[in-house]
Design a protein around this motif. Structure first.
Motif, PDB file in Angstrom:
ATOM      1  N   LYS A   1      45.987  47.153  36.359  1.00 44.83           N
ATOM      2  CA  LYS A   1      46.710  45.941  37.096  1.00 44.83           C
ATOM      3  C   LYS A   1      47.513  46.543  38.185  1.00 44.83           C
ATOM      4  O   LYS A   1      47.724  45.813  39.152  1.00 44.83           O
ATOM      5  CB  LYS A   1      47.600  45.180  36.073  1.00 44.83           C
ATOM      6  CG  LYS A   1      48.121  43.833  36.539  1.00 44.83           C
ATOM      7  CD  LYS A   1      48.833  43.317  35.411  1.00 44.83           C
ATOM      8  CE  LYS A   1      49.170  41.743  36.300  1.00 44.83           C
ATOM      9  NZ  LYS A   1      50.121  40.862  35.269  1.00 44.83           N
TER      10      LYS A   1
ATOM     11  N   LYS B   1      45.856  44.124  46.665  1.00 49.16           N
ATOM     12  CA  LYS B   1      45.856  42.721  46.741  1.00 49.16           C
ATOM     13  C   LYS B   1      46.289  42.185  48.491  1.00 49.16           C
ATOM     14  O   LYS B   1      47.167  42.825  48.812  1.00 49.16           O
ATOM     15  CB  LYS B   1      46.803  41.845  46.031  1.00 49.16           C
ATOM     16  CG  LYS B   1      46.517  40.421  46.132  1.00 49.16           C
ATOM     17  CD  LYS B   1      47.509  39.733  45.283  1.00 49.16           C
ATOM     18  CE  LYS B   1      47.608  39.851  43.831  1.00 49.16           C
ATOM     19  NZ  LYS B   1      48.524  39.182  42.716  1.00 49.16           N
ATOM     20  N   GLY B   2      45.567  41.445  48.957  1.00 48.60           N
ATOM     21  CA  GLY B   2      45.791  40.699  50.190  1.00 48.60           C
ATOM     22  C   GLY B   2      45.106  41.621  51.376  1.00 48.60           C
ATOM     23  O   GLY B   2      45.349  41.405  52.528  1.00 48.60           O
TER      24      GLY B   2
ATOM     25  N   ASP C   1      52.921  51.302  46.462  1.00 47.06           N
ATOM     26  CA  ASP C   1      51.976  50.763  46.934  1.00 47.06           C
ATOM     27  C   ASP C   1      51.285  51.260  48.149  1.00 47.06           C
ATOM     28  O   ASP C   1      49.788  51.266  48.097  1.00 47.06           O
ATOM     29  CB  ASP C   1      52.402  49.112  47.311  1.00 47.06           C
ATOM     30  CG  ASP C   1      52.476  48.360  46.039  1.00 47.06           C
ATOM     31  OD1 ASP C   1      52.131  48.684  44.920  1.00 47.06           O
ATOM     32  OD2 ASP C   1      52.955  47.094  46.162  1.00 47.06           O
TER      33      ASP C   1
ATOM     34  N   ARG D   1      47.404  52.705  48.504  1.00 48.03           N
ATOM     35  CA  ARG D   1      46.574  52.249  49.689  1.00 48.03           C
ATOM     36  C   ARG D   1      46.004  53.145  50.597  1.00 48.03           C
ATOM     37  O   ARG D   1      44.771  53.212  50.820  1.00 48.03           O
ATOM     38  CB  ARG D   1      47.466  51.127  50.450  1.00 48.03           C
ATOM     39  CG  ARG D   1      47.688  49.878  49.922  1.00 48.03           C
ATOM     40  CD  ARG D   1      48.695  48.909  50.642  1.00 48.03           C
ATOM     41  NE  ARG D   1      48.826  47.847  49.863  1.00 48.03           N
ATOM     42  CZ  ARG D   1      50.151  46.945  50.360  1.00 48.03           C
ATOM     43  NH1 ARG D   1      50.851  47.174  51.296  1.00 48.03           N
ATOM     44  NH2 ARG D   1      50.369  45.826  49.723  1.00 48.03           N
TER      45      ARG D   1
ATOM     46  N   LYS E   1      45.534  46.910  41.256  1.00 44.25           N
ATOM     47  CA  LYS E   1      45.006  45.861  41.759  1.00 44.25           C
ATOM     48  C   LYS E   1      46.008  45.102  42.494  1.00 44.25           C
ATOM     49  O   LYS E   1      45.702  44.596  43.614  1.00 44.25           O
ATOM     50  CB  LYS E   1      44.649  44.893  40.473  1.00 44.25           C
ATOM     51  CG  LYS E   1      43.063  45.481  39.921  1.00 44.25           C
ATOM     52  CD  LYS E   1      42.819  44.272  38.862  1.00 44.25           C
ATOM     53  CE  LYS E   1      42.602  42.902  39.519  1.00 44.25           C
ATOM     54  NZ  LYS E   1      42.096  41.844  38.264  1.00 44.25           N
ATOM     55  N   GLU E   2      47.268  45.055  42.044  1.00 43.09           N
ATOM     56  CA  GLU E   2      48.189  44.549  42.697  1.00 43.09           C
ATOM     57  C   GLU E   2      48.836  45.151  44.186  1.00 43.09           C
ATOM     58  O   GLU E   2      48.781  44.446  45.168  1.00 43.09           O
ATOM     59  CB  GLU E   2      49.526  44.298  41.791  1.00 43.09           C
ATOM     60  CG  GLU E   2      49.380  43.441  40.803  1.00 43.09           C
ATOM     61  CD  GLU E   2      49.530  41.898  41.073  1.00 43.09           C
ATOM     62  OE1 GLU E   2      50.342  41.625  42.320  1.00 43.09           O
ATOM     63  OE2 GLU E   2      48.940  41.190  40.577  1.00 43.09           O
TER      64      GLU E   2
END
Length: 674
Positions: free
Chosen positions: A302, A309-310, A478, A482, A305-306
């Protein structure tokens, strides 16, 4: 048992002596006890050889403490010494002569060579690598002190203050040059992601450092092909100035983009070669399909995925448990949490995928299944024995750009749970994070025909949670996720032929290298067909090269090039088609030794203090001897070597037996002849 044999040997010797004595008494030899004694000794010494005893010899050797003089031989030191070089070299010789009687003196330049101590022609300075070499070579010896003579300026490697250095001896530093600031404005360093997606905005940052430029008021420009894309105003109101400027632009066209950051010179500035920097960014136009699969539901899945996101350039599919796709052709990148796993039904499908993959290890990972799979590290782990480790940021990592506050965030992160065992980084891979204590890689990226990445354990969800708790956001973790996925997805080019460079900006002192990758219909790397490369300079002059084969890929080293902008075209004929790959690179003719001027005594003082030494200016070099001589921790050591020598290896023992036998024979010969 040994003593039983000894008793038997003594009995045999006594028996032989007795029978010899009795026979000699009958012959009325004058002294029958003498040949009997010799006969007994002959039997005893011969029996000792049969028992093959070994003797322990203890040797003590005094080892003088080693004093290693480490001389910076770069161009900047030559400029710093100027006309005083002869005086300096004489002071060095006098200092080392003082040490020669009570210490073992070793002289190195920064490359570890002993025959070119004062040439001062090295175009780069890497203090951290030189100290690492000292640590590796003399780590187990009686290293008393290291004397580092330098101006404190480095332009390669990491800051020596932050390297994990564990010297056995103390570190003394000798400062060369003048600390007086000269007027200088420079673009010290740039930060940009190597790849971005089309139609996304991205940031390019540059560190601007200025000395004695108070009153400077001008505009820093970011240009491409002579067109100004963005600007930043710079107002300097102090003699020492350090600021990061940021440019945000949009990726409008795909391909490799060459950007230039320039800072106009300050009035009276002599050194202007460091007022410009080149930056390369590749813009890709393709939505990547990413599969996130796990052995079982997990908060790490999770968290990933967060983090993604976007982002419009990614299509995310999540599968857990045995809900794994039978075919992986539709996916560009795999994120596998504890997969391949112990007893997992789809391990063979994963092993045959040959896709760019991020592996996350855990208690259900199958160590044996990783053996045949491409990965950034060699594994020998026990997933049933987890341990908790704290991460530290690897300052030498240059795979992609990360937020400036990454160090402060990582320092507050909870431990990662990794398996016991060995995790050894491959030569072509590099670590983003390592274990703070052991240096075990925790977050790795590996380049190659099939790029891979690996996180050594579980706990990403805790990292995001703690970052939010301490900083109010999850930007750093994050961004690490990424950029790792961007590294993997950009490399997964649908073109079966591609050419890459380790970097796009080179100095005119560096040998430029290329890597080429060709895949067949089964996505397997091959290197059967010949690959040619044509390079053109800015004047249109072209040179052609042929790649060399290595393993299942291609490699080419074209040596050093003069400063300028170059374009290249690589081509290969495969299955009746001509495949091509194009790009460009820049060679800077900026001497790295001129990027900074003046000496950095603060660095040398801090480095000596951190390693239990002291700092001295070159003019006070003679004081180094007094400081080391008074250091009670620097002293000789006695090394004891214990050697076990079998008696049978001692030749003199055979001569003793022979001498005894000859003596007995001569006595008998003489007495019986009477």
């Amino acid at each position: 048992m040994f003593w039983l044999w000894v008793i038997l040997a003594l009995l045999a010797a006594a028996t032989a002596g007795y029978f010899s004595w009795r026979a000699d008494v009958k012959r009325e030899i004058p002294y029958p006890w003498l040949p009997a004694t010799l006969r007994a000794l002959i039997v005893l010494t011969t029996a000792m050889l049969l028992l093959a005893p070994a003797f322990t010899i203890e040797k003590n050797e005094i080892q003088k403490p080693i004093v290693l003089f480490l001389q910076d031989d770069s161009r900047s030191v030559n400029d710093a010494l100027d006309k005083e070089s002869d005086v300096y070299e004489k002071d060095v010789d006098n200092l080392l002569d003082k040490f020669s009687s009570d210490y073992k003196v070793v002289k190195w330049n920064l490359s570890g060579q002993t025959d070119s101590l004062h040439n001062y022609n090295n175009e780069v300075t890497d203090l951290s690598a030189a100290l690492n070499k000292v640590q590796e070579f003399y780590g187990t010896q009686n290293l008393g002190a290291v004397i580092l003579a330098t101006d404190g300026r480095y332009n390669q490697g990491i800051n020596p203050l932050y390297q994990p250095l564990v010297l056995k001896g103390n570190l003394y530093t000798v400062g060369i040059g003048d600390t007086t600031m000269r007027r200088d404005l420079r673009v010290a360093q740039t930060f940009a992601n190597k790849t971005v997606s089309l139609n996304n905005s991205f940031e390019i940052r540059a560190d601007i450092v200025a000395d004695k430029c108070r009153g400077y008021n001008n505009t820093i420009k970011l240009t491409e092909d002579g067109n100004v894309l963005s600007t930043a105003t710079l107002n300097i109101n102090s003699d020492r100035y350090d600021r990061t400027v940021s440019f945000t632009i949009k990726a409008n066209t795909p391909g490799l983009h060459h950007y230039v950051i320039t800072a106009p010179a300050m009035d009276g500035e002599e050194n202007t070669v460091n007022n410009r920097r080149d930056v390369f960014v590749e813009v890709v136009d393709e939505q990547k399909h990413i599969l996130i699969a796990g052995h079982a539901p997990h908060p790490d899945i999770k968290a990933i995925k967060e983090a993604l996101k976007g982002l419009d350039n990614y299509k995310i599919t999540t599968r857990v448990n045995n809900d794994f796709p039978n075919l992986l052709d539709d996916y560009d990148v795999l994120i596998l949490h504890q997969l391949p796993g112990q007893g997992y039904r789809y391990n063979i499908t994963i092993q045959q995928a040959k896709k760019p993959t991020l592996y996350i290890l855990g208690q259900r990972s199958d160590n044996a299944a990783y053996t045949t799979m491409p990965k950034p590290a060699a594994l020998n782990i026990n997933t049933n024995a987890p341990r908790n480790v704290f991460a530290t940021y690897n300052a030498a990592f240059n795979g992609f750009n990360l937020p400036q506050n990454i160090r402060s965030v990582v320092d507050k992160l909870p431990p990662l749970t990794i398996p016991m065992g060995s995790i050894q980084l491959n030569p072509e891979a590099q670590a983003l994070f390592t274990d703070k204590q052991s240096g075990t890689p925790l977050w790795m990226l590996g380049q190659g025909a099939i790029p891979t990445a690996m996180i050594s354990g579980e706990g990403l969800w805790r990292w995001r949670m703690y970052e939010y708790k301490n900083f109010g956001n999850t930007d750093v973790i994050d961004e690490c996720i990424r950029q790792t996925i961007s590294f993997l997805s950009t490399a997964d080019n649908k073109n079966p032929f591609r050419v890459t460079l380790p970097k796009h900006v080179w100095s005119d002192q560096e040998a430029i290298s290329f890597n080429a990758y060709l895949r067949n219909a089964n996505n397997e790397p091959i290197n059967g067909p010949d690959v040619t490369l044509t390079i053109k300079d800015s004047s249109g002059s072209a040179e052609q090269y042929n790649f060399e084969r290595t393993g299942t890929t291609y490699r080419l080293n074209i040596g050093i090039r003069a400063g300028g902008t170059y374009t290249y075209t690589a081509s290969v004929n495969y299955n009746g088609k001509t495949l091509m790959s194009t790009g460009s690179f820049v060679v800077e003719s900026i001497p790295l030794e001129l990027m900074q001027t003046g000496a950095d005594y603060n660095l040398l003082y801090s480095l000596a203090e951190k390693n239990n030494g002291a700092f001295f200016p070159a003019a006070q070099m003679s004081s180094v001897y007094d400081s080391i001589a008074k250091n009670e921790n620097i002293k000789p050591v006695i090394e004891t070597n214990i050697e076990t020598v079998p008696l049978i290896d001692r030749k003199w023992f055979f001569f003793i037996i022979l001498l005894l036998a000859v003596a007995e024979w001569l006595l008998r010969k003489y007495w019986l002849a009477q």
